[in-house]
Design an enzyme around this catalytic site. Structure first.
Site, short mmCIF file in Angstrom:
data_model
loop_
_atom_site.label_atom_id
_atom_site.label_comp_id
_atom_site.label_asym_id
_atom_site.label_seq_id
_atom_site.Cartn_x
_atom_site.Cartn_y
_atom_site.Cartn_z
N SER A 44 47.00 25.32 5.54
CA SER A 44 47.99 24.89 6.53
C SER A 44 49.21 25.80 6.48
O SER A 44 50.02 25.80 7.41
CB SER A 44 48.41 23.43 6.28
N LYS A 112 39.63 24.43 -2.99
CA LYS A 112 39.18 23.45 -2.00
C LYS A 112 38.49 24.19 -0.87
O LYS A 112 38.95 25.27 -0.49
CB LYS A 112 40.36 22.63 -1.46
N GLU A 114 36.23 23.44 3.03
CA GLU A 114 35.84 22.48 4.06
C GLU A 114 34.33 22.49 4.27
O GLU A 114 33.71 23.56 4.22
CB GLU A 114 36.54 22.82 5.39
N GLU A 181 40.00 13.74 5.87
CA GLU A 181 41.10 13.95 6.83
C GLU A 181 40.77 13.39 8.21
O GLU A 181 39.65 13.57 8.72
CB GLU A 181 41.41 15.46 6.97
O1 KIV Z 1 45.51 22.97 4.43
C1 KIV Z 1 45.98 21.89 4.06
O2 KIV Z 1 47.18 21.71 3.86
C2 KIV Z 1 45.05 20.79 3.86
C3 KIV Z 1 45.62 19.42 3.69
C4 KIV Z 1 46.27 18.96 4.91
C5 KIV Z 1 44.61 18.47 3.18
O3 KIV Z 1 43.88 20.99 3.86
#
Ligand code: KIV
Length: 270
Positions: A44, A112, A114, A181
Protein backbone atom coordinates in the site's frame (compact mmCIF):
# COMPACT_ATOMS: atom_id res chain seq x y z
CA UNK A 1 12.31 -5.22 24.73
CA UNK A 2 11.56 -8.82 23.77
CA UNK A 3 10.86 -9.50 20.08
CA UNK A 4 7.53 -11.09 19.12
CA UNK A 5 8.14 -14.28 17.16
CA UNK A 6 6.28 -16.18 14.45
CA UNK A 7 5.36 -19.07 16.85
CA UNK A 8 3.99 -16.49 19.32
CA UNK A 9 1.75 -15.04 16.61
CA UNK A 10 0.53 -18.57 15.75
CA UNK A 11 -0.24 -19.16 19.42
CA UNK A 12 -2.50 -16.08 19.48
CA UNK A 13 -5.31 -18.00 17.70
CA UNK A 14 -8.46 -17.40 19.76
CA UNK A 15 -6.35 -15.52 22.33
CA UNK A 16 -5.47 -11.84 22.82
CA UNK A 17 -6.17 -10.08 19.49
CA UNK A 18 -3.12 -9.33 17.34
CA UNK A 19 -2.49 -5.62 16.73
CA UNK A 20 -1.10 -4.81 13.28
CA UNK A 21 -0.40 -1.51 11.53
CA UNK A 22 1.28 -0.78 8.25
CA UNK A 23 4.56 1.11 8.51
CA UNK A 24 6.82 2.46 5.78
CA UNK A 25 9.46 4.66 7.43
CA UNK A 26 11.98 4.63 10.28
CA UNK A 27 10.44 7.48 12.34
CA UNK A 28 7.00 5.87 12.22
CA UNK A 29 8.53 2.49 13.17
CA UNK A 30 10.07 4.12 16.27
CA UNK A 31 6.66 5.48 17.31
CA UNK A 32 4.60 2.35 16.59
CA UNK A 33 6.98 -0.44 17.59
CA UNK A 34 6.17 -0.89 21.28
CA UNK A 35 2.39 -0.59 20.73
CA UNK A 36 1.81 -3.22 18.05
CA UNK A 37 2.55 -6.91 17.55
CA UNK A 38 3.27 -6.72 13.82
CA UNK A 39 4.58 -3.90 11.63
CA UNK A 40 3.48 -4.60 8.07
CA UNK A 41 5.51 -2.93 5.35
CA UNK A 42 2.58 -3.16 2.94
CA UNK A 43 2.74 -2.54 -0.77
CA UNK A 44 0.00 0.00 0.00
CA UNK A 45 3.07 2.26 0.25
CA UNK A 46 2.69 2.74 -3.50
CA UNK A 47 -0.53 4.65 -2.90
CA UNK A 48 0.17 6.02 0.59
CA UNK A 49 3.76 7.21 0.13
CA UNK A 50 4.17 7.53 -3.65
CA UNK A 51 0.67 8.67 -4.70
CA UNK A 52 0.14 5.80 -7.16
CA UNK A 53 -3.38 4.78 -8.24
CA UNK A 54 -2.87 1.16 -7.21
CA UNK A 55 -0.22 -1.13 -5.74
CA UNK A 56 0.69 -2.51 -9.18
CA UNK A 57 3.60 -0.13 -9.78
CA UNK A 58 5.42 -1.07 -6.59
CA UNK A 59 8.75 -2.85 -7.13
CA UNK A 60 10.79 -5.24 -5.01
CA UNK A 61 13.49 -2.57 -4.71
CA UNK A 62 10.96 -0.13 -3.22
CA UNK A 63 9.78 -2.73 -0.70
CA UNK A 64 13.37 -3.47 0.28
CA UNK A 65 14.32 0.17 0.85
CA UNK A 66 11.28 0.82 3.06
CA UNK A 67 11.48 -2.62 4.71
CA UNK A 68 15.08 -2.03 5.74
CA UNK A 69 14.21 1.34 7.31
CA UNK A 70 11.37 -0.21 9.34
CA UNK A 71 13.23 -3.39 10.37
CA UNK A 72 16.21 -1.36 11.60
CA UNK A 73 14.04 0.55 14.10
CA UNK A 74 11.68 -2.23 15.21
CA UNK A 75 12.92 -3.77 18.45
CA UNK A 76 9.68 -5.44 19.56
CA UNK A 77 7.25 -6.01 16.70
CA UNK A 78 7.50 -8.76 14.12
CA UNK A 79 8.27 -7.10 10.77
CA UNK A 80 6.40 -8.50 7.75
CA UNK A 81 7.11 -7.27 4.22
CA UNK A 82 4.72 -7.53 1.27
CA UNK A 83 5.96 -9.18 -1.90
CA UNK A 84 4.92 -6.77 -4.66
CA UNK A 85 3.02 -7.65 -7.82
CA UNK A 86 5.14 -9.56 -10.33
CA UNK A 87 7.80 -10.64 -7.84
CA UNK A 88 6.36 -14.07 -6.89
CA UNK A 89 3.56 -15.23 -9.22
CA UNK A 90 5.73 -16.61 -12.06
CA UNK A 91 7.40 -19.61 -10.41
CA UNK A 92 8.45 -21.07 -7.08
CA UNK A 93 12.03 -20.10 -7.86
CA UNK A 94 11.10 -16.49 -8.61
CA UNK A 95 9.14 -16.29 -5.33
CA UNK A 96 12.04 -17.77 -3.35
CA UNK A 97 14.54 -15.36 -4.93
CA UNK A 98 12.29 -12.40 -4.01
CA UNK A 99 11.95 -13.67 -0.42
CA UNK A 100 15.69 -14.27 -0.14
CA UNK A 101 16.36 -10.67 -1.16
CA UNK A 102 13.77 -9.39 1.30
CA UNK A 103 15.16 -11.43 4.19
CA UNK A 104 18.86 -10.81 3.30
CA UNK A 105 18.61 -7.12 2.60
CA UNK A 106 16.08 -5.87 5.15
CA UNK A 107 16.35 -7.91 8.35
CA UNK A 108 12.56 -8.49 8.29
CA UNK A 109 11.09 -11.62 9.83
CA UNK A 110 8.42 -12.73 7.36
CA UNK A 111 6.79 -11.97 4.02
CA UNK A 112 3.17 -11.56 2.96
CA UNK A 113 1.74 -12.48 -0.42
CA UNK A 114 -1.71 -12.35 -1.98
CA UNK A 115 -3.54 -15.41 -3.27
CA UNK A 116 -5.43 -18.55 -2.34
CA UNK A 117 -5.72 -22.00 -3.91
CA UNK A 118 -3.54 -21.01 -6.90
CA UNK A 119 -0.70 -19.84 -4.61
CA UNK A 120 -0.81 -22.89 -2.31
CA UNK A 121 2.18 -24.71 -3.83
CA UNK A 122 4.24 -21.50 -3.87
CA UNK A 123 3.56 -20.83 -0.18
CA UNK A 124 4.43 -24.47 0.64
CA UNK A 125 7.70 -24.16 -1.35
CA UNK A 126 8.67 -21.04 0.63
CA UNK A 127 7.65 -22.36 4.04
CA UNK A 128 9.55 -25.64 3.49
CA UNK A 129 12.64 -23.53 2.85
CA UNK A 130 12.33 -21.61 6.09
CA UNK A 131 10.46 -18.48 5.05
CA UNK A 132 7.57 -17.51 7.32
CA UNK A 133 4.63 -16.55 5.09
CA UNK A 134 1.54 -14.53 5.93
CA UNK A 135 -1.26 -15.08 3.41
CA UNK A 136 -3.78 -12.55 2.09
CA UNK A 137 -7.24 -13.59 0.84
CA UNK A 138 -10.56 -11.91 0.03
CA UNK A 139 -10.07 -8.51 -1.60
CA UNK A 140 -6.61 -8.69 -3.14
CA UNK A 141 -5.50 -5.20 -4.23
CA UNK A 142 -2.91 -6.58 -6.67
CA UNK A 143 -5.91 -8.02 -8.62
CA UNK A 144 -7.84 -4.73 -8.68
CA UNK A 145 -8.37 -4.90 -12.44
CA UNK A 146 -9.48 -8.53 -12.64
CA UNK A 147 -11.79 -7.96 -9.64
CA UNK A 148 -13.30 -4.89 -11.37
CA UNK A 149 -12.28 -2.48 -8.58
CA UNK A 150 -11.88 -2.51 -4.80
CA UNK A 151 -15.15 -4.38 -4.19
CA UNK A 152 -16.29 -6.18 -1.07
CA UNK A 153 -15.93 -9.94 -1.53
CA UNK A 154 -18.10 -12.81 -0.34
CA UNK A 155 -21.41 -11.28 -1.37
CA UNK A 156 -23.00 -14.60 -2.36
CA UNK A 157 -22.60 -18.25 -1.39
CA UNK A 158 -20.23 -19.10 -4.27
CA UNK A 159 -17.93 -16.17 -3.50
CA UNK A 160 -18.01 -16.93 0.23
CA UNK A 161 -17.13 -20.56 -0.39
CA UNK A 162 -14.29 -19.62 -2.77
CA UNK A 163 -12.72 -17.36 -0.12
CA UNK A 164 -13.05 -20.14 2.47
CA UNK A 165 -11.31 -22.58 0.09
CA UNK A 166 -8.55 -19.98 -0.48
CA UNK A 167 -8.04 -19.52 3.26
CA UNK A 168 -7.91 -23.27 3.91
CA UNK A 169 -5.42 -23.74 1.04
CA UNK A 170 -3.15 -21.00 2.42
CA UNK A 171 -3.32 -22.59 5.88
CA UNK A 172 -2.56 -26.09 4.54
CA UNK A 173 0.46 -24.66 2.71
CA UNK A 174 1.93 -23.62 6.06
CA UNK A 175 1.20 -19.89 6.34
CA UNK A 176 1.47 -18.73 9.96
CA UNK A 177 -1.43 -16.29 9.63
CA UNK A 178 -3.40 -14.53 6.94
CA UNK A 179 -4.98 -11.19 6.19
CA UNK A 180 -8.68 -11.33 5.30
CA UNK A 181 -9.46 -8.09 3.47
CA UNK A 182 -12.75 -6.53 2.36
CA UNK A 183 -14.99 -9.49 3.10
CA UNK A 184 -18.59 -9.60 4.40
CA UNK A 185 -18.58 -9.74 8.18
CA UNK A 186 -20.29 -13.13 8.52
CA UNK A 187 -18.01 -14.66 5.89
CA UNK A 188 -14.85 -13.45 7.67
CA UNK A 189 -16.26 -14.68 10.98
CA UNK A 190 -16.99 -18.14 9.56
CA UNK A 191 -13.53 -18.43 7.93
CA UNK A 192 -11.86 -17.37 11.19
CA UNK A 193 -13.77 -20.04 13.11
CA UNK A 194 -12.63 -22.73 10.66
CA UNK A 195 -8.92 -21.79 10.66
CA UNK A 196 -6.23 -23.12 13.01
CA UNK A 197 -4.01 -20.12 12.20
CA UNK A 198 -4.82 -16.51 13.14
CA UNK A 199 -6.77 -14.31 10.75
CA UNK A 200 -5.96 -10.60 10.58
CA UNK A 201 -8.97 -8.59 9.44
CA UNK A 202 -9.20 -5.34 7.49
CA UNK A 203 -12.73 -4.39 6.49
CA UNK A 204 -13.67 -7.86 7.76
CA UNK A 205 -14.91 -8.83 11.26
CA UNK A 206 -14.23 -8.16 14.95
CA UNK A 207 -14.16 -11.97 15.26
CA UNK A 208 -10.83 -12.07 13.40
CA UNK A 209 -7.84 -12.96 15.57
CA UNK A 210 -6.26 -9.57 14.86
CA UNK A 211 -6.85 -6.32 13.00
CA UNK A 212 -4.73 -4.29 10.59
CA UNK A 213 -5.17 -0.75 9.30
CA UNK A 214 -3.10 1.45 7.04
CA UNK A 215 -1.41 3.76 9.53
CA UNK A 216 -1.86 6.96 7.51
CA UNK A 217 -5.59 6.23 7.20
CA UNK A 218 -6.18 5.69 10.92
CA UNK A 219 -4.13 8.78 11.81
CA UNK A 220 -6.00 10.96 9.30
CA UNK A 221 -2.71 11.75 7.61
CA UNK A 222 -3.52 11.35 3.92
CA UNK A 223 -4.99 14.81 3.40
CA UNK A 224 -6.88 13.45 0.37
CA UNK A 225 -10.31 13.75 1.97
CA UNK A 226 -11.10 10.13 1.00
CA UNK A 227 -11.36 7.48 3.71
CA UNK A 228 -12.39 3.86 3.05
CA UNK A 229 -15.61 3.18 4.96
CA UNK A 230 -14.03 0.51 7.21
CA UNK A 231 -11.39 2.96 8.52
CA UNK A 232 -11.80 4.60 11.93
CA UNK A 233 -9.90 7.88 12.36
CA UNK A 234 -8.07 7.78 15.68
CA UNK A 235 -6.57 11.22 14.99
CA UNK A 236 -6.74 13.98 12.38
CA UNK A 237 -3.03 14.61 11.90
CA UNK A 238 -3.28 16.30 8.52
CA UNK A 239 -5.19 19.16 10.20
CA UNK A 240 -2.54 19.45 12.93
CA UNK A 241 0.27 19.47 10.34
CA UNK A 242 -1.51 22.04 8.21
CA UNK A 243 -1.96 24.34 11.21
CA UNK A 244 1.72 23.98 12.21
CA UNK A 245 2.91 24.72 8.66
CA UNK A 246 0.58 27.73 8.43
CA UNK A 247 1.99 29.16 11.67
CA UNK A 248 5.58 28.53 10.49
CA UNK A 249 4.84 30.34 7.21
CA UNK A 250 3.39 33.33 9.07
CA UNK A 251 6.40 33.51 11.43
CA UNK A 252 8.89 33.35 8.54
CA UNK A 253 7.02 36.05 6.66
CA UNK A 254 6.79 38.39 9.64
CA UNK A 255 10.37 37.54 10.77
CA UNK A 256 9.41 36.24 14.23
CA UNK A 257 11.16 32.97 13.33
CA UNK A 258 14.01 32.43 13.96
CA UNK A 259 13.93 34.44 17.19
CA UNK A 260 17.16 34.92 19.23
CA UNK A 261 16.84 31.59 21.04
CA UNK A 262 17.09 29.76 17.69
CA UNK A 263 20.15 31.75 16.51
CA UNK A 264 23.79 31.01 17.36
CA UNK A 265 25.00 31.56 20.08
CA UNK A 266 21.88 29.82 21.38
CA UNK A 267 20.21 31.27 24.49
CA UNK A 268 18.46 28.91 26.89
CA UNK A 269 14.82 28.44 25.80
CA UNK A 270 12.29 29.72 28.37
O1 KIV B 1 -0.46 -3.41 1.54
C1 KIV B 1 -1.03 -3.34 2.64
O2 KIV B 1 -0.91 -2.37 3.38
C2 KIV B 1 -1.87 -4.46 3.04
C3 KIV B 1 -2.76 -4.26 4.22
C4 KIV B 1 -3.80 -3.28 3.94
C5 KIV B 1 -3.30 -5.54 4.72
O3 KIV B 1 -1.84 -5.47 2.43
Amino acid sequence: MKRITVPEILARKRATPIVVLTCYTAPMARILDSHVDILLVGDSLGMVVYGMDSTLGVTLDMMIVHGRAVAKEAKHALVVIDLPFGSYQESHEQAFAACARVMNETGAHAVKLEGGVEMQSTIRFLVERGIPVMGHVGLMPQRVHSMGGYKYQGRNEDEANAILQDALAVQEAGAFSMVIEGVKEDVARNITSQLRVPSIGIGASPACDGQVLVVDDMLGLSGSGYTPSFVKHYAHLSQIIEQAVKTYGEEVRNRTFPSAEYCFPFKKKS
